[in-house]
Design a protein around this motif. Structure first.
Motif, PDB file in Angstrom:
ATOM      1  N   HIS B 141       0.837  -1.203   0.000  1.00 55.01           N
ATOM      2  CA  HIS B 141       0.000   0.000   0.000  1.00 55.01           C
ATOM      3  C   HIS B 141       0.872   1.254   0.000  1.00 55.01           C
ATOM      4  N   GLY B 142       1.920   1.230   0.828  1.00 59.10           N
ATOM      5  CA  GLY B 142       2.834   2.378   0.883  1.00 59.10           C
ATOM      6  C   GLY B 142       3.504   2.639  -0.457  1.00 59.10           C
ATOM      7  N   THR B 143       3.829   1.546  -1.174  1.00 57.70           N
ATOM      8  CA  THR B 143       4.424   1.690  -2.509  1.00 57.70           C
ATOM      9  C   THR B 143       3.434   2.375  -3.450  1.00 57.70           C
ATOM     10  N   HIS B 144       2.166   1.975  -3.336  1.00 59.30           N
ATOM     11  CA  HIS B 144       1.127   2.612  -4.163  1.00 59.30           C
ATOM     12  C   HIS B 144       1.009   4.108  -3.841  1.00 59.30           C
ATOM     13  N   VAL B 145       1.081   4.436  -2.550  1.00 55.98           N
ATOM     14  CA  VAL B 145       0.993   5.853  -2.164  1.00 55.98           C
ATOM     15  C   VAL B 145       2.186   6.618  -2.757  1.00 55.98           C
ATOM     16  N   THR B 146       3.371   6.009  -2.678  1.00 52.54           N
ATOM     17  CA  THR B 146       4.575   6.664  -3.219  1.00 52.54           C
ATOM     18  C   THR B 146       4.425   6.911  -4.722  1.00 52.54           C
ATOM     19  N   ILE B 147       3.919   5.905  -5.436  1.00 49.61           N
ATOM     20  CA  ILE B 147       3.704   6.067  -6.888  1.00 49.61           C
ATOM     21  C   ILE B 147       2.692   7.195  -7.136  1.00 49.61           C
ATOM     22  N   GLY B 148       1.651   7.229  -6.302  1.00 49.33           N
ATOM     23  CA  GLY B 148       0.636   8.284  -6.421  1.00 49.33           C
ATOM     24  C   GLY B 148       1.234   9.669  -6.203  1.00 49.33           C
ATOM     25  N   VAL B 149       2.116   9.786  -5.210  1.00 53.52           N
ATOM     26  CA  VAL B 149       2.758  11.083  -4.928  1.00 53.52           C
ATOM     27  C   VAL B 149       3.587  11.516  -6.145  1.00 53.52           C
ATOM     28  N   ILE B 150       4.323  10.560  -6.743  1.00 51.15           N
ATOM     29  CA  ILE B 150       5.151  10.889  -7.918  1.00 51.15           C
ATOM     30  C   ILE B 150       4.249  11.320  -9.087  1.00 51.15           C
ATOM     31  N   TRP B 151       3.168  10.563  -9.281  1.00 52.20           N
ATOM     32  CA  TRP B 151       2.221  10.883 -10.367  1.00 52.20           C
ATOM     33  C   TRP B 151       1.621  12.289 -10.168  1.00 52.20           C
ATOM     34  N   ALA B 175      -5.397  10.669 -12.597  1.00 55.23           N
ATOM     35  CA  ALA B 175      -4.454  10.583 -11.472  1.00 55.23           C
ATOM     36  C   ALA B 175      -5.220  10.597 -10.147  1.00 55.23           C
ATOM     37  N   ALA B 176      -6.276  11.424 -10.085  1.00 56.20           N
ATOM     38  CA  ALA B 176      -7.080  11.527  -8.853  1.00 56.20           C
ATOM     39  C   ALA B 176      -7.813  10.217  -8.568  1.00 56.20           C
ATOM     40  N   LEU B 177      -8.282   9.540  -9.631  1.00 59.04           N
ATOM     41  CA  LEU B 177      -8.976   8.260  -9.432  1.00 59.04           C
ATOM     42  C   LEU B 177      -8.040   7.248  -8.785  1.00 59.04           C
ATOM     43  N   TYR B 178      -6.805   7.216  -9.267  1.00 59.41           N
ATOM     44  CA  TYR B 178      -5.799   6.318  -8.680  1.00 59.41           C
ATOM     45  C   TYR B 178      -5.591   6.677  -7.200  1.00 59.41           C
ATOM     46  N   TRP B 179      -5.489   7.976  -6.922  1.00 63.73           N
ATOM     47  CA  TRP B 179      -5.259   8.434  -5.548  1.00 63.73           C
ATOM     48  C   TRP B 179      -6.420   8.050  -4.634  1.00 63.73           C
ATOM     49  N   HIS B 180      -7.642   8.218  -5.133  1.00 61.30           N
ATOM     50  CA  HIS B 180      -8.812   7.841  -4.329  1.00 61.30           C
ATOM     51  C   HIS B 180      -8.827   6.345  -4.067  1.00 61.30           C
TER      52      HIS B 180
END
Lengths: 123, 197
Positions: B141-151, B175-180
């Protein structure tokens, strides 16, 4: 520029975006309150019973609050409330299969542990 | 890109939905199954560790609650940024997007602190079943958050350069859909892992 990108820009250009900031903030406040209820419920159950899971009401309440938060984010922030049935279908189907995966795996392992418990201990 | 060109290239998708939006929703669908398998793995191994440390020995609910609140606020901020982009208010859009990125960075920071703290207390990936399933689930999950921050960071730079006008709001929406999605996964992980222990 490819056709799909041009079509996307056209769709965005022709779409009249309504002002929804107020609604988003209201949903944000509800999400914050629901999270506070979750943590508050945990604290109450933990102090009353020593372990939150010992309170019979705890798991159903926490799961309901979590499901509510999930639904609010998906419907309002992910725009599923306003998007077509096709996108709703993709997400709902995925969630349905995901729920089946979780329940099936838990049932399988519960059976596994129960079966192992019946075996005589090898010393 | 001239709008005349966009008009000439009529939307030709069978579904009437932009291909990029359909792609991100399909991706999110596959991610549901990915996280379902990780969550179920955590659940089936819950309470099966023979040696410590156990969840009750190391969890700090206050810290994780703060992280959860940050992630929830970030979801609000990114949707406000999208709304401002659609209204053509670039200044507001940048402000909300910057706040979203900041929340994401703080969340990742919280997780790095938490992981370091747990390792110091003896919880490792190979130490017991709880450690293995916990680090795998929350680490992914943290990896996904990191990818989201970069995006979102790249979107912020694009917006600074003035490359995200209202007509291109869909780029930010994807990008927002991924973040949500990352947020809704945490909405499930937080009670299942931290509160029901």
């Amino acid at each position: 520029m490819d056709h799909s990108q041009a079509a996307g820009e056209l769709a965005a250009h022709e779409h009249h975006f309504p002002e929804k900031a107020g609604e988003y903030v209201r949903i944000g406040i509800i999400l914050f309150v629901l999270t506070a209820l979750e943590v508050g419920g945990y604290e109450v159950a933990h102090r009353a019973h020593g372990s939150a899971l010992a309170a019979p009401w705890f798991v159903p309440v926490i799961l309901t609050l979590s499901a509510l938060k999930f639904a609010l984010v998906a419907l309002y922030y992910m725009h599923l409330k306003w998007d077509g049935r096709f996108l709703k279908g993709i997400f709902s189907f995925s969630l349905f299969v995901a729920a089946i995966v979780i329940l099936a795996l838990m049932a399988l392992f519960m059976y596994h542990y129960a079966f192992n418990a019946t075996l005589p201990k090898v010393v | 890109m001239a709008h005349a060109e966009a008009h000439a290239l009529h939307p030709a998708t069978n579904t009437g939905i932009d291909n990029r939006k359909l792609a991100i929703w399909t991706f999110i669908g596959s991610e549901c199954l990915f996280f379902a398998s990780l969550i179920s793995t955590y659940l089936v191994y819950k309470g099966k560790s023979l040696v410590g440390p156990f969840p009750k020995d190391i969890f700090e609910i206050e810290l994780v609650t703060a992280g959860t609140a940050l992630l929830l606020f970030s979801s609000l901020f990114v949707v406000l940024s999208l709304n401002a982009t659609e209204q053509g208010n670039r200044k507001k859009a940048l402000l909300w997007l910057g706040a979203t990125i900041l929340c994401g960075v703080f969340f990742v920071g919280m997780q790095v602190y938490e992981f370091t703290h747990f390792v110091h207390k003896g919880l490792t990936l190979q130490g017991n079943l709880f450690g293995a399933s916990f680090f795998t689930l929350t680490g992914f999950h943290g990896t996904h958050v990191t990818i989201g921050v970069i995006w979102l960071g790249t979107m912020f730079i694009e917006m600074l350069r003035g490359h995200v006008p209202p007509a291109k709001a869909l780029n930010l929406e994807i990008a927002a859909l991924y973040w949500h999605f990352v947020d809704v996964v945490w909405i499930v992980i937080f009670p299942v892992v931290y509160l029901m222990n």
